[in-house]
Scaffold this motif. Structure first.
Motif, short mmCIF file in Angstrom:
data_model
loop_
_atom_site.label_atom_id
_atom_site.label_comp_id
_atom_site.label_asym_id
_atom_site.label_seq_id
_atom_site.Cartn_x
_atom_site.Cartn_y
_atom_site.Cartn_z
N GLN A 1 -8.00 3.96 2.91
CA GLN A 1 -6.78 3.33 3.40
C GLN A 1 -7.04 1.88 3.80
N LEU B 1 -5.45 -1.55 2.16
CA LEU B 1 -4.82 -2.58 2.96
C LEU B 1 -5.47 -3.94 2.70
N ALA C 1 -4.02 -5.48 -0.31
CA ALA C 1 -2.70 -6.05 -0.06
C ALA C 1 -2.77 -7.39 0.66
N VAL D 1 -1.38 -5.39 12.15
CA VAL D 1 0.04 -5.55 11.80
C VAL D 1 0.70 -6.57 12.73
N PRO E 1 0.30 3.70 6.67
CA PRO E 1 -0.97 2.96 6.63
C PRO E 1 -2.07 3.54 7.49
N LEU F 1 0.88 -1.17 0.00
CA LEU F 1 0.00 0.00 0.00
C LEU F 1 0.91 1.22 0.00
N LEU G 1 6.99 -0.95 7.43
CA LEU G 1 5.98 0.08 7.69
C LEU G 1 6.64 1.45 7.71
N LEU H 1 3.90 -1.16 3.73
CA LEU H 1 2.84 -0.20 4.01
C LEU H 1 3.44 1.20 4.15
N ASP H 2 2.99 2.11 3.29
CA ASP H 2 3.46 3.49 3.31
C ASP H 2 2.41 4.34 4.02
N LEU I 1 4.92 -7.52 3.54
CA LEU I 1 3.88 -6.51 3.42
C LEU I 1 4.54 -5.14 3.56
#
Length: 319
Positions: free
Chosen positions: A150, A154, A157, A186, A170, A89, A198, A167-168, A165
């Motif tokens: 958002q 997720l 994903a 998470v 998240p 993401l 993350l 995640l930008d 995984l």
């Protein structure tokens, strides 16, 4: 000294990774190692190079210099082999606004050549449930709030089991309850064996959920390692709780304590780096001066303290 993880235990590794845009060095010589099975926080103010780094790791843009390996394979050369094993993401999800959340996920799943079409609806239903969007699955995506988008990104994903995984930011756009739910998710994913990378500019988010972290600023990597170790060498601030804050601040200043701050009956400050006073003597000095001390001690250093110690400046969470 802690030994670096072996190559087989590293899911992301970069060497001298750099990206230049029209003379501006957005990422400068990044050497990053993400251990397998970790929840790895990629921390830095907005504009520090985090998203550019992630885009290079995912093969979305080519580096100007250096190399990156993800799941043991070179990127972007091995993008077709690596990406089916990675959920991501990045910079918010791309959605069809005229389709429902559920239909968006069905489209995402159909685009995955490894996804079994016979179980597609079950996968989509499970992903919606996992991010708390089952009730909103039939609503058109254009009516979703930022936080709901958002969550849907997720969910996309999470349609398939992933080794990694990415995640930008998240929790961007989520309310406090939604942030707690994503952090809990998470942790669950990590317990199931997924390595989570993350990216965040929220210091408390990294401290609450991550096992390891790296700190970026102005395109450069400042430090990386287990979260508990990053602040271990940083001195925590002295804190005194008292109904006499003005008198306490005066006594502390007289014993070399700097950076004094008073708020709601609590005084905090920094002990001298060289030849600091003994805490017991400092407490005795406060009592002798007639200061009523209700609590006294040196707080554990936080990631924010470590960041300030590394850069000499505050952490601008507003970016």
């Amino acid at each position: 000294m802690q030994q670096p993880p072996a190559a087989a235990d590293v899911v992301i590794e970069t060497r001298g990774l750099a990206k230049r845009y029209r003379g501006t060095l957005a990422v400068d010589g990044l050497d990053l190692r993400v251990p397998r099975g970790s929840v790895f926080g990629f921390l830095g103010p907005n504009g520090s190079g985090k998203t550019t780094t992630i885009r290079m790791l995912m093969g979305l843009i080519a580096p100007t210099a250096g190399s990156a390996r993800v799941l043991g394979r070179p990127m972007p050369d091995a993008v077709r082999t690596v990406l089916p094993k990675v959920g991501a993401l990045i910079e918010g999800p791309a959605l069809y606004g005229f389709l429902s959340g559920r239909d968006n996920l069905l489209r995402y799943d159909a685009a995955d050549p490894t996804a079994d079409p016979r179980t597609r609806r079950a996968r989509v239903g499970a992903a919606l449930d996992r991010v708390g969007l089952t009730a909103a699955g039939g609503k058109k995506a254009k009516a979703y709030s930022l936080g709901m988008k958002q969550r849907l990104g997720l969910a996309a994903a999470l349609l398939q089991p992933r080794e990694l995984l990415v995640l930008d930011e998240p929790t961007n756009g989520l309310d406090p309850q939604g942030m707690r739910e994503i952090r809990s998710l998470v942790r669950e994913l990590a317990a199931e064996g997924t390595t989570v990378f993350l990216s965040s500019h929220l210091l408390d988010e990294i401290e609450q959920v991550c096992t390891h972290a790296a700190v970026m600023a102005r395109g450069r990597l400042l430090t990386q390692g287990p979260v508990a170790d990053l602040s271990a060498g940083t001195r925590g601030r002295l804190a005194v709780t008292t109904p006499d804050p003005a008198d306490a601040a005066r006594v502390l200043a007289g014993h070399g304590v700097t950076g004094l701050h008073t708020e709601a009956g609590r005084v905090t400050g920094d002990l001298p780096a060289t030849d600091p006073p003994d805490l017991a003597d400092l407490n005795a000095a406060l009592v002798t001066a007639g200061v009523r001390v209700r609590a006294f001690g040196q707080e554990r250093a936080s990631l924010e303290d470590a960041f300030v110690a590394l850069t000499g400046e505050g952490f601008d969470v507003a970016g």
